[in-house]
Every structure is written in C-alpha cells, then in structure tokens.
Write an enzyme that holds these catalytic residues in place. Structure first.
Site, short mmCIF file in Angstrom:
data_model
loop_
_atom_site.label_atom_id
_atom_site.label_comp_id
_atom_site.label_asym_id
_atom_site.label_seq_id
_atom_site.Cartn_x
_atom_site.Cartn_y
_atom_site.Cartn_z
N ARG A 1 43.16 -6.66 -19.93
CA ARG A 1 43.03 -5.22 -19.63
C ARG A 1 41.68 -4.85 -19.00
NH1 ARG A 1 45.38 -5.19 -24.67
NH2 ARG A 1 47.62 -4.74 -24.62
N HIS B 1 46.74 2.77 12.40
CA HIS B 1 47.73 1.96 11.68
C HIS B 1 48.94 1.71 12.55
CE1 HIS B 1 46.09 3.08 7.45
NE2 HIS B 1 45.63 1.93 7.86
N GLU C 1 40.63 9.80 -5.13
CA GLU C 1 41.25 9.93 -3.81
C GLU C 1 42.21 11.11 -3.72
OE1 GLU C 1 43.06 6.27 -2.54
OE2 GLU C 1 42.24 6.51 -0.53
N ARG D 1 38.11 12.12 0.23
CA ARG D 1 38.08 10.71 0.62
C ARG D 1 38.94 10.45 1.87
NH1 ARG D 1 37.53 6.27 -4.18
NH2 ARG D 1 38.02 4.38 -3.07
N GLU E 1 34.13 0.37 11.58
CA GLU E 1 34.14 1.17 10.36
C GLU E 1 32.82 1.94 10.19
OE1 GLU E 1 36.79 1.65 8.46
OE2 GLU E 1 38.08 0.04 9.17
N HIS F 1 42.47 -4.94 12.29
CA HIS F 1 42.49 -3.60 11.70
C HIS F 1 41.40 -2.69 12.31
CE1 HIS F 1 42.72 -0.42 8.71
NE2 HIS F 1 41.42 -0.56 8.52
N LYS G 1 29.66 6.06 2.17
CA LYS G 1 30.89 5.73 1.44
C LYS G 1 30.75 6.13 -0.04
CE LYS G 1 34.67 3.14 0.21
NZ LYS G 1 35.58 2.06 0.40
N LYS H 1 38.54 0.24 -5.43
CA LYS H 1 39.96 0.03 -5.15
C LYS H 1 40.24 -1.47 -5.06
CE LYS H 1 41.65 2.71 -1.78
NZ LYS H 1 41.66 3.72 -0.67
N HIS I 1 42.48 6.28 11.47
CA HIS I 1 43.38 5.36 10.79
C HIS I 1 44.88 5.64 11.00
CE1 HIS I 1 39.87 3.62 8.97
NE2 HIS I 1 40.60 2.75 8.30
N ASN J 1 39.70 8.26 6.61
CA ASN J 1 40.87 7.86 7.42
C ASN J 1 40.72 8.23 8.88
OD1 ASN J 1 42.25 6.80 5.26
ND2 ASN J 1 43.17 8.77 4.72
N1 LIG Z 1 39.23 -2.03 -1.41
C1 LIG Z 1 38.94 -1.23 -0.40
O1 LIG Z 1 38.46 -0.09 -0.57
C2 LIG Z 1 39.19 -1.72 0.99
C3 LIG Z 1 38.65 -1.01 2.08
C4 LIG Z 1 38.85 -1.54 3.37
C5 LIG Z 1 39.55 -2.72 3.54
N2 LIG Z 1 40.07 -3.37 2.46
C6 LIG Z 1 40.80 -4.63 2.60
O2 LIG Z 1 39.92 -5.61 3.13
C7 LIG Z 1 40.69 -6.61 3.76
C8 LIG Z 1 40.01 -6.99 5.05
O3 LIG Z 1 38.73 -7.47 4.75
P1 LIG Z 1 37.90 -8.36 5.78
O4 LIG Z 1 37.93 -7.72 7.12
O5 LIG Z 1 36.59 -8.64 5.15
O6 LIG Z 1 38.79 -9.65 5.97
P2 LIG Z 1 38.88 -11.05 5.19
O7 LIG Z 1 38.47 -10.94 3.79
O8 LIG Z 1 40.23 -11.58 5.48
O9 LIG Z 1 37.81 -11.93 5.97
C9 LIG Z 1 38.02 -12.25 7.33
C10 LIG Z 1 37.79 -13.72 7.61
O10 LIG Z 1 36.40 -13.97 7.63
C11 LIG Z 1 36.11 -15.14 6.88
N3 LIG Z 1 34.75 -14.95 6.41
C12 LIG Z 1 34.33 -14.13 5.41
N4 LIG Z 1 32.99 -14.12 5.35
C13 LIG Z 1 32.54 -14.95 6.32
C14 LIG Z 1 31.25 -15.34 6.76
N5 LIG Z 1 30.13 -14.83 6.23
N6 LIG Z 1 31.16 -16.24 7.78
C15 LIG Z 1 32.29 -16.71 8.37
N7 LIG Z 1 33.53 -16.37 8.01
C16 LIG Z 1 33.66 -15.49 7.00
C17 LIG Z 1 37.18 -15.19 5.81
O11 LIG Z 1 37.37 -16.49 5.35
C18 LIG Z 1 38.40 -14.66 6.57
O12 LIG Z 1 39.04 -15.72 7.25
C19 LIG Z 1 42.08 -6.05 3.95
O13 LIG Z 1 42.97 -6.67 3.07
C20 LIG Z 1 41.93 -4.58 3.60
O14 LIG Z 1 43.10 -4.03 3.04
C21 LIG Z 1 39.88 -2.90 1.20
#
Ligand SMILES: NC(=O)c1ccc[n+]([C@@H]2O[C@H](COP(=O)([O-])OP(=O)(O)OC[C@H]3O[C@@H](n4cnc5c(N)ncnc54)[C@H](O)[C@@H]3O)[C@@H](O)[C@H]2O)c1
Length: 340
Positions: free
Chosen positions: A113, A239, A224, A228, A177, A253, A214, A135, A235, A232
């Site tokens: 939990r 999307h 949210e 918040r 972003e 993205h 942020k 999140k 977005h 978007n």
């Molecule tokens: N929780 C939230 O509030 C929130 C907000 C925005 C996005 N997200 C989520 O985040 C995800 C996207 O995140 P992302 O863009 O970081 O993608 P990701 O985590 O898939 O990373 C992208 C790629 O970069 C590689 N990588 C990571 N760090 C590296 C580094 N320092 N050097 C070389 N390679 C590296 C990873 O192995 C991966 O292949 C999505 O699933 C999205 O839904 C969440």
C-alpha cells in the site's frame, strides 16, 4: 539549487545541479534496502553510481520504451521487492526517463500500500516534467496511463550532466515541454531561452525554472481538477498528431506537442513560439487532414461533454482556456492549415 514541494502530509526536495548523481546518499535515505530500477537504454554508469551509494542496494533493469509501462513490468518489479523481502520502510530509486519513473513509481505506490521512492530522471522530459507531480501509471489494453495512482516521490535528484548521452532528438523533445511551460506561464524563462547563446551553460537554470513552473501549477491543483490543464497547451491537437503518426513512429510525443502548439497560439506569441521550436529543429506543422485531426482531437480523454477545452496563448507568459464545439475546432484547424 533546491526546490521544495509541499502537499498535505507529504513534502520533498527536488535538487538540481551538475554532478549531483555522486551525492545521492546525501540527498536520499539510502541506509535501508533499496531497489534501483533502470531501463536497458539508460547508460549503466548512472544506476551503478546510485547503487554504489546504497547500504543494501539491488539493481533491476527493465526493458526500454513505452511498451515497458505495462503490467508485466509492474509484476517484475513487485516480484523483485517480494523476493528481496522489502518492507514498508524500504525504498525504490528510479533511474531513467518518464517510462521508468512512471512504472517504478506505480510499483512503489502499490507495494504494501505504498513505500518510498526517489526519482533520478535522466531525460530532459523527465527532468522538467514527469519526475515531479506524483502521477504514476502503466498503460493497459492499449490505453495510455489508464491504471495508476497519485504517489509523490520522497526526493528528486536532477543532474543535467546525464543529458550528455541523450540523443539530440530526445533532448529537443524535452525542450518542447520547456517551451510549452514558458510560453504560457513564464515570459522571463521564454526570453532567457530566446537569448541563450550557450544553452549548455544555461541548462541547469532552465531546468530549475521549468520545474518551478510545474511545481507551482501542481501545488495549486494537486488532484488535477482545473489549473493543471494549462500544462495541456499543445496537447489536444498534439495527441491527434501523435496518434496519426503512431504506425510509422513519425512524431515523438514532444514533437507532436510542438506542432500542436502552433494550432493554439495566436497574435504576438505565435511567431516567437515558432522561431524557438525551429531553433530546436522541432516540427511546426503536419501533413494530416483537418478532418482526421479533428476526429482524434475530440476523442481526447480531457473532453468536457460535447466541448473540447483548448489552452490558447496570445501573449508569451499568458494563456486562456477556451471551449470549442466540434464545428469551431474544425474551423480553427482548417484556418491554421490554410495559413501554412
Ligand atoms: N508522470 C507524469 O506526470 C508524466 C508527465 C509526462 C510524461 N510522462 C510519461 O513519460 C514517458 C516518456 O518519458 P521519456 O520521454 O523520458 O521517455 P523514456 O523514459 O522512454 O526514455 C526515452 C529513451 O531514452 C533512453 N534514455 C533515458 N535516459 C537516457 C540518457 N541519459 N542517455 C541516453 N539514453 C537515455 C531510455 O532508455 C529510452 O530508450 C511517457 O510514458 C509519458 O506518458 C509522465
């Protein structure tokens, strides 16, 4: 540089600085059982550096990519916690991008939990966005982030040095972003990026200021319910662009959000946003038909009844929400296409 996030019953520090990875044990309580979760695409040296500072640490490497935000990965992490005999006083450290942070954070939210977790974001997108806000989620039955929980980390360590190994395309995606947040909420940050002749030198400060935006938005709207939604900006149509290009992985993205921002920016803000996106080689248009974009934009899960709420930006540093009927939305999309 340190930022503090406080919400009822939970507060944590977000530390930003070059070389901070070597100071994880000063910033986090690693004097307990710790599972360091990373993905196979993150250079191993980063997780090793954290692991070396743990009193009783274990490493788990999960697959990379959006497909890893799954029940299968969640099960892998939970099995490892159970196998290693983790209790509620132990912790997870997520070392990676948004995928690793989201799934490891969700595992921490579920196990017994809720146990502590720390974020060490290693992509620019995760450094300025996904590592804070609480999140956590996995994708399910093809729907993104549909199963998840609000579970804040106990600390976040942002070391811009780890971005040296990130591909230019992923770096630019993170900048989309940052531009999104600065355009709507922080004119000074937008101007600083416009004026930065040496981005590398300004990077820690840019990340710090983006995080500040942020955190401010999240603390004013923790669950949210309203404000918040400003995050978007770009977005809703973004999307649609992302979904239409999904088969050929045409747009990442952040790239889709960049193109999406051009539909919803107007007046003096528009040329400035476009110029900054160009500087980071981000797309400012797409080839999809207005009808296709409209069809997918109205299926966005953030729709209000028969209306689609868009965030519009006319002046840098400001925004307004505007509810569009389907007909108004189609007209807006077509107008933008005609202007190109
Ligand atoms: N929780 C939230 O509030 C929130 C907000 C925005 C996005 N997200 C989520 O985040 C995800 C996207 O995140 P992302 O863009 O970081 O993608 P990701 O985590 O898939 O990373 C992208 C790629 O970069 C590689 N990588 C990571 N760090 C590296 C580094 N320092 N050097 C070389 N390679 C590296 C990873 O192995 C991966 O292949 C999505 O699933 C999205 O839904 C969440």
């Amino acid at each position: 540089m340190t930022l503090r996030f406080d919400s009822p019953g939970h507060g944590y520090d977000i530390s930003v600085g070059r070389g901070l990875l070597a100071e994880a044990s000063r910033l986090f309580d690693l004097n307990r059982k710790v599972l360091v979760v990373t993905d196979e695409g993150v250079p191993e040296e980063y997780s090793r550096k954290v692991l070396d500072q743990c009193a009783a640490g274990s490493l788990l490497v999960i697959p990379q990519g959006e497909g890893a935000k799954s029940f299968a990965t969640l099960e892998t992490i939970l099995s490892e916690l159970l196998r290693l005999g983790f209790t509620r006083s132990d912790a997870i450290v997520a070392v990676g991008g948004g995928v690793t942070g989201d799934v490891a954070g969700f595992a921490a939210a579920c196990y017994q939990r809720g146990i502590d977790y720390y974020n060490v974001p290693t992509t620019l997108l995760s450094q300025v966005d996904s590592s804070v806000g609480g999140k956590t989620a996995v994708n399910f039955m093809g729907v993104k982030n549909i199963v998840g929980a609000f579970h804040h980390p106990s600390g976040v360590l942002v070391d811009p040095d780890v971005l040296d190994t990130l591909s230019p395309r992923l770096f630019a995606e993170g900048m989309a972003e940052v531009i999104k947040m600065a355009a709507t909420l922080d004119a000074a940050l937008f101007e600083r990026i416009e004026a930065a002749s040496d981005l590398e030198a300004s990077l820690p400060e840019i990340i710090y200021n983006a995080l500040k935006i942020k955190l401010d938005v999240v603390s004013r709207d923790p669950s949210e319910k309203g404000l918040r939604a400003v995050l978007n900006f770009g977005h809703t149509i973004g999307h649609a662009i992302e979904a239409l290009g999904a088969a050929g992985r045409q747009f990442l993205h952040g790239e889709a959000v960049a193109a999406g921002m051009m539909y919803t920016s107007e007046g003096p803000a528009r040329p400035r946003i476009e110029a900054l996106l160009h500087r980071f080689c981000l797309p400012t248009s797409d080839d999809y038909s207005a009808g296709d974009l409209m069809r997918l934009a109205v299926s966005d899960k953030k729709r209000h009844g028969s209306l689609t709420r868009l965030v519009l930006c006319d002046e840098i540093g400001s925004y307004r929400f505007c509810d569009f009927t389907d007909a108004m939305l189609l007209t807006l999309i077509q107008k933008r296409k005609d202007e190109k």
